[in-house]
Design a protein around this motif. Structure first.
Motif, mmCIF file in Angstrom:
data_model
loop_
_atom_site.group_PDB
_atom_site.id
_atom_site.type_symbol
_atom_site.label_atom_id
_atom_site.label_comp_id
_atom_site.label_asym_id
_atom_site.label_seq_id
_atom_site.Cartn_x
_atom_site.Cartn_y
_atom_site.Cartn_z
ATOM 1 N N ILE A 298 -34.919 8.048 2.611
ATOM 2 C CA ILE A 298 -36.146 6.944 2.496
ATOM 3 C C ILE A 298 -37.155 7.458 1.721
ATOM 4 O O ILE A 298 -37.974 6.738 1.174
ATOM 5 C CB ILE A 298 -36.532 6.810 3.700
ATOM 6 N N GLU A 299 -37.339 8.944 1.505
ATOM 7 C CA GLU A 299 -38.319 9.375 0.792
ATOM 8 C C GLU A 299 -38.287 8.912 -0.827
ATOM 9 O O GLU A 299 -39.254 8.668 -1.550
ATOM 10 C CB GLU A 299 -38.373 10.818 0.759
ATOM 11 N N ASN B 292 -39.519 5.727 -0.886
ATOM 12 C CA ASN B 292 -41.050 5.670 -1.029
ATOM 13 C C ASN B 292 -41.745 6.198 -2.179
ATOM 14 O O ASN B 292 -42.737 5.706 -2.845
ATOM 15 C CB ASN B 292 -41.625 6.846 -0.029
ATOM 16 N N GLU B 293 -40.986 6.838 -2.999
ATOM 17 C CA GLU B 293 -41.420 7.310 -4.257
ATOM 18 C C GLU B 293 -41.569 6.061 -5.443
ATOM 19 O O GLU B 293 -42.517 6.249 -6.169
ATOM 20 C CB GLU B 293 -40.707 8.439 -5.071
ATOM 21 N N TYR C 208 -41.800 2.726 -4.244
ATOM 22 C CA TYR C 208 -42.441 1.514 -3.813
ATOM 23 C C TYR C 208 -43.693 1.759 -2.871
ATOM 24 O O TYR C 208 -44.428 0.886 -2.498
ATOM 25 C CB TYR C 208 -41.506 0.695 -3.009
ATOM 26 N N GLY C 209 -43.648 2.979 -2.359
ATOM 27 C CA GLY C 209 -44.705 3.347 -1.539
ATOM 28 C C GLY C 209 -44.584 3.262 -0.200
ATOM 29 O O GLY C 209 -43.484 2.609 0.248
ATOM 30 N N THR C 210 -45.039 3.389 0.917
ATOM 31 C CA THR C 210 -44.928 3.502 2.458
ATOM 32 C C THR C 210 -44.820 2.065 2.999
ATOM 33 O O THR C 210 -44.056 1.728 3.738
ATOM 34 C CB THR C 210 -45.622 4.228 3.115
ATOM 35 N N ASP C 211 -45.599 0.995 2.106
ATOM 36 C CA ASP C 211 -45.542 -0.293 2.336
ATOM 37 C C ASP C 211 -44.520 -1.205 2.022
ATOM 38 O O ASP C 211 -44.143 -2.349 2.417
ATOM 39 C CB ASP C 211 -46.802 -1.017 2.364
ATOM 40 N N GLY C 212 -43.544 -0.532 1.112
ATOM 41 C CA GLY C 212 -42.460 -1.347 0.308
ATOM 42 C C GLY C 212 -42.824 -2.093 -0.595
ATOM 43 O O GLY C 212 -42.101 -2.975 -1.374
#
Length: 412
Positions: free
Chosen positions: A400-401, A404-405, A407-411
């Motif tokens: 998932i990291e 995150n790289e 799209y960021g944590t909010d997707g």
């Protein structure tokens, strides 16, 4: 033979007329394939025969059987061709700057508009008890004929240039056809198919010389006319290879106007690739010489179009025009059509979108006008070009990291 609604076959060169069945392909007054024949109809008889409601419910092209040059007792060889959707295209319209609708004929049974013509020709071959069918093709007509030959249970022998896209060669092989990859151009494959037809007596589907092929393509014009009753577009846009399709569509639409089913007809815009511009050059009187065609849009890679005369009729009679687009513009149009409207077209099928942009830039199409672009083939026919148009997949680690790289944590 029972085709009382067919009056005769008329040579586009000299005007000689022949009864249906009197000649098979072209006018014998001319050498080669220059004596292309045009099917002429008795529209009073067609009016008597045609009793379908023009309500937009089109389950197949055989809704228009009354218009088609097949015998009354012939059993159609069909896979459900025709009846394709006409889509509103608001996001594409915004990108192009003109009101645009899309007729997606890539949704035909073998993925191409040519199925309309093939259904008619194989129906005629079967009714005449012809056991072997043939054609030359850059790929799509070969796949189409192979599919319908399999449906009919007849042998199919195809001539294709050896550089045809792999996807288009795989399809007829799956259908069980003999695929003969000619070490040469489409035009050389075409010439060889004609020699084989003469030598062995096979039934030839080649749209340029088989007068009934174009007649099947008329149904795309009938359908668009029915689907746009009350809102006929200003322009109807097709890519052009041999010239058969744009003529067939124009003839079909014009017939509906002649019979009072629609009140007006559109102008026809023909789109050719810069590397295969013979019809465009003839229309604009540029004096093009016969050359080998070179374009990524292999379905319209025709150096010596056999139906130039009919294509020019469509452009001139409709007060239309033609434009050229380069391969880069075609690939951009393929991506644009897919990303805005979810319609997957092969390069030749996307060329009309590129053509609209060019016509707007050149002032042929006005911003207050409306257009219908016709996608003639599905993008699965040529995935290599699609990848070139769109790029490759983004590779990431299986965690998932990595997401995150991107799209960021909010997707988002």
């Amino acid at each position: 033979m029972s085709m009382k609604h067919v009056k005769n076959l008329e040579c586009v060169q000299c005007g000689a007329t022949y009864a249906p069945g009197q000649v098979s392909y072209t006018c014998p007054n001319h050498s080669g394939v220059s004596g292309i024949l045009e099917v002429q109809y008795d529209y009073d008889r067609i009016r008597e025969r045609f009793d379908e409601p023009l309500d937009g419910d089109i389950r197949s092209q055989w809704k228009y059987r009354a218009f088609l040059p097949v015998d009354d007792d012939a059993t159609p060889v069909t896979l459900g061709e025709g009846g394709t959707e006409l889509y509103d295209a608001p996001r594409l319209s915004e990108q192009l700057g003109v009101e645009t609708r899309v007729k997606d004929d890539g949704r035909n049974p073998t993925g191409v508009l040519k199925d309309r013509a093939t259904s008619v020709s194989v129906t005629k071959a079967m009714h005449a008890s012809r056991g072997i069918v043939t054609c030359a093709s850059t790929g799509n007509a070969a796949a189409s004929l192979a599919g319908y030959a399999a449906r009919a249970g007849v042998d199919c022998r195809l001539f294709v240039p050896s550089d045809a896209p792999v996807g288009k060669l795989a399809q007829p092989l799956v259908y069980g056809a003999d695929v003969l990859a000619v070490d040469g151009s489409y035009d050389e494959a075409y010439d060889l198919s004609m020699e084989a037809t003469e030598e062995f007596g096979w039934y030839n589907r080649n749209a340029a010389i088989n007068p009934y092929q174009v007649e099947g393509k008329r149904t795309v014009g009938h359908e668009i006319a029915e689907q746009t009753r009350g809102d006929v577009p200003d322009w109807l846009v097709f890519s052009m290879g041999d010239g058969c399709t744009i003529h067939g569509a124009w003839k079909g639409f014009r017939e509906f106007r002649k019979m009072g089913f629609v009140e007006q007809v559109p102008k026809m815009l023909g789109v050719q690739a810069e590397g295969a511009a013979a019809i465009h050059d003839a229309f604009h009187e540029h004096g093009s010489a016969d050359e080998l065609a070179s374009t990524r849009a292999d379905s319209i890679a025709v150096g010596r179009p056999r139906n130039t005369v009919k294509a020019l009729r469509a452009l001139n009679e409709s007060s239309g025009s033609s434009v050229l687009v380069d391969d880069e513009e075609i690939l951009r149009a393929e991506k644009l059509l897919g990303s805005t409207e979810g319609i997957y077209a092969e390069p030749a099928g996307a060329a009309p979108v590129a053509g609209v942009r060019t016509a707007l830039r050149e002032g042929l199409i006005e911003e207050n006008e409306s257009v219908v672009v016709v996608v003639t083939g599905n993008g699965l026919k040529d995935t290599e070009s699609a990848m070139e148009a769109s790029g490759t997949a983004t590779e990431i680690a299986p965690n998932i990291e990595a997401v995150n790289e991107l799209y960021g944590t909010d997707g988002d």
